[in-house]
Design an enzyme around this catalytic site. Sequence first.
Site, PDB file in Angstrom:
ATOM      1  N   TYR A   1     -16.420  16.447  17.450  1.00  0.00           N
ATOM      2  CA  TYR A   1     -15.048  15.956  17.478  1.00  0.00           C
ATOM      3  C   TYR A   1     -14.614  15.426  16.113  1.00  0.00           C
ATOM      4  CZ  TYR A   1     -16.472  16.384  22.244  1.00  0.00           C
ATOM      5  OH  TYR A   1     -16.982  16.877  23.409  1.00  0.00           O
TER       6      TYR A   1
ATOM      7  N   GLU B   1       0.813  -1.217   0.000  1.00  0.00           N
ATOM      8  CA  GLU B   1       0.000   0.000   0.000  1.00  0.00           C
ATOM      9  C   GLU B   1       0.851   1.273   0.000  1.00  0.00           C
ATOM     10  OE1 GLU B   1      -2.879  -0.525  -0.684  1.00  0.00           O
ATOM     11  OE2 GLU B   1      -3.897  -2.019   0.527  1.00  0.00           O
TER      12      GLU B   1
END
Length: 220
Positions: free
Chosen positions: A116, A70
């Site tokens: 948040y 990746e």
Amino acid sequence: MSAIDELLAAGVRVVEEGLSPGTSGNLSLRDGDRILLSGTGVSLGRMRPEDIAVLDLDGRVLDGAKPSKEWPLHAAFYRRDDRHRAVVHVHSPSTVAVSCLEPWAEHSAVPPLTPYFVMRVGQTPLLPYRPPGDPGLGEDLRECPWELRAALLANHGSVLAGADLGEAVDRAVELEEACRITLLTSGLARRELDADAAAALARRWSSPWRERTTLSAPRR
């Protein structure tokens, strides 16, 4: 703490937070023109110094272990913005689940349910499905037209960046929680933060966020 020690400590933390089942996920730090990246096939919680690969920004291996397949995701974040110095890619359960759903909006797969999420992560677009390790994953991330520091990979997981590994892991934890809440409230008469509240949070915390729109994404 050395860069290697930071990577090892971050690997332990993502496993303890439940973000990295098995040998899934990968972490990296940018060190000048080099990327220090977790190696392939290793549990992030049991990494040793010899499990770290050293690459250049084009993915050429300079030293160390065989890198995670990746690596294009990591290089893409570093190429997008020099402020990104660390990248976390994980297959945490709730982010994977939300990555299998239709996105909330073009600019963010995840709705603004808590302050948040908007403050600490910001808009998190859903990138198209590609097989794990496909170089196109990096291309999709680099070319995404939205300002971002996190993205979901369709049917796959999440990738997040930060100024350091602590910040990147904090964002991964917050995104997992936002996705968990998204799943818990799915199908219910839930309340999202309104556009003004989300915009005010984004301004105060310098977080990427834009108003929901049905228009097509702009092209660079």
